[in-house]
Enzyme design. Structure first.
Site, mmCIF file in Angstrom:
data_model
loop_
_atom_site.group_PDB
_atom_site.id
_atom_site.type_symbol
_atom_site.label_atom_id
_atom_site.label_comp_id
_atom_site.label_asym_id
_atom_site.label_seq_id
_atom_site.Cartn_x
_atom_site.Cartn_y
_atom_site.Cartn_z
ATOM 1 N N THR A 113 -1.856 0.533 -6.301
ATOM 2 C CA THR A 113 -1.893 0.044 -4.924
ATOM 3 C C THR A 113 -3.163 0.581 -4.284
ATOM 4 O O THR A 113 -4.093 0.974 -4.981
ATOM 5 C CB THR A 113 -0.606 0.435 -4.153
ATOM 6 O OG1 THR A 113 -0.574 -0.255 -2.903
ATOM 7 C CG2 THR A 113 -0.485 1.933 -3.936
ATOM 8 N N TYR A 114 -3.211 0.591 -2.958
ATOM 9 C CA TYR A 114 -4.368 1.123 -2.251
ATOM 10 C C TYR A 114 -3.888 2.065 -1.157
ATOM 11 O O TYR A 114 -2.758 1.969 -0.683
ATOM 12 C CB TYR A 114 -5.242 0.003 -1.679
ATOM 13 C CG TYR A 114 -4.516 -0.915 -0.728
ATOM 14 C CD1 TYR A 114 -4.576 -0.710 0.647
ATOM 15 C CD2 TYR A 114 -3.764 -1.989 -1.205
ATOM 16 C CE1 TYR A 114 -3.898 -1.550 1.521
ATOM 17 C CE2 TYR A 114 -3.091 -2.830 -0.336
ATOM 18 C CZ TYR A 114 -3.169 -2.606 1.027
ATOM 19 O OH TYR A 114 -2.496 -3.435 1.887
ATOM 20 N N GLY A 163 5.849 -2.094 1.125
ATOM 21 C CA GLY A 163 5.959 -3.378 0.458
ATOM 22 C C GLY A 163 6.887 -3.330 -0.740
ATOM 23 O O GLY A 163 7.818 -2.519 -0.805
ATOM 24 N N ALA A 164 6.618 -4.219 -1.695
ATOM 25 C CA ALA A 164 7.494 -4.366 -2.861
ATOM 26 C C ALA A 164 7.663 -3.064 -3.641
ATOM 27 O O ALA A 164 8.693 -2.846 -4.282
ATOM 28 C CB ALA A 164 6.960 -5.457 -3.777
ATOM 29 N N ALA A 165 6.670 -2.176 -3.566
ATOM 30 C CA ALA A 165 6.763 -0.890 -4.268
ATOM 31 C C ALA A 165 7.948 -0.061 -3.786
ATOM 32 O O ALA A 165 8.418 0.824 -4.505
ATOM 33 C CB ALA A 165 5.469 -0.105 -4.100
ATOM 34 N N SER A 186 0.805 -1.223 0.000
ATOM 35 C CA SER A 186 0.000 0.000 0.000
ATOM 36 C C SER A 186 0.839 1.273 0.000
ATOM 37 O O SER A 186 2.058 1.230 -0.082
ATOM 38 C CB SER A 186 -0.953 0.033 1.197
ATOM 39 O OG SER A 186 -0.218 0.186 2.392
#
Length: 120
Positions: free
Chosen positions: A57-58, A73-75, A25
């Protein structure tokens, strides 16, 4: 027929943190979410002005007045603190709604404080 239309963005915000170990997110200062009318858990696109990366994403709520734009996260592999980004939201609208839609543009300063709300 429904159309998918751009409805809001936080323009030229600065990433303040990146947490690779978080589940996912983007964490956004609640004041900016309110100004852009973006809800918690709503899908958003993030476009990195600094390096050209883009992702979906959110949104999650960050503390009011904090200026937080946290990539989780992965972002976090794609966006780093100091990068300039655009966070955009879209929606499904009827033909009639789409023709009268006035998207919100939230302009921020270098510390992600609200400068101006600007219609497109």
């Amino acid at each position: 027929m429904e159309r998918i239309m751009f409805r809001a963005k936080i323009h030229r915000a600065t990433v303040t943190q990146a947490d690779l170990d978080y589940v996912g997110s983007v964490t956004i200062d609640q004041d900016l979410l309110d100004a852009a009318d973006i809800l918690v858990n709503e899908k958003v696109d993030i476009w990195n002005i600094t390096n050209g990366n883009r992702l979906h994403t959110y949104a999650l709520s960050g503390p009011r007045g904090s200026g937080v734009i946290g990539i989780n996260g992965a972002a976090a592999h794609l966006m780093r603190p100091g990068d300039m980004v655009i966070i955009a939201a879209f929606g499904n609208f009827s033909e009639e709604e789409a023709r009268t839609l006035e998207p919100k543009v939230v302009l921020v300063d270098a510390k992600n404080r609200l400068l101006e709300l600007q219609p497109v």
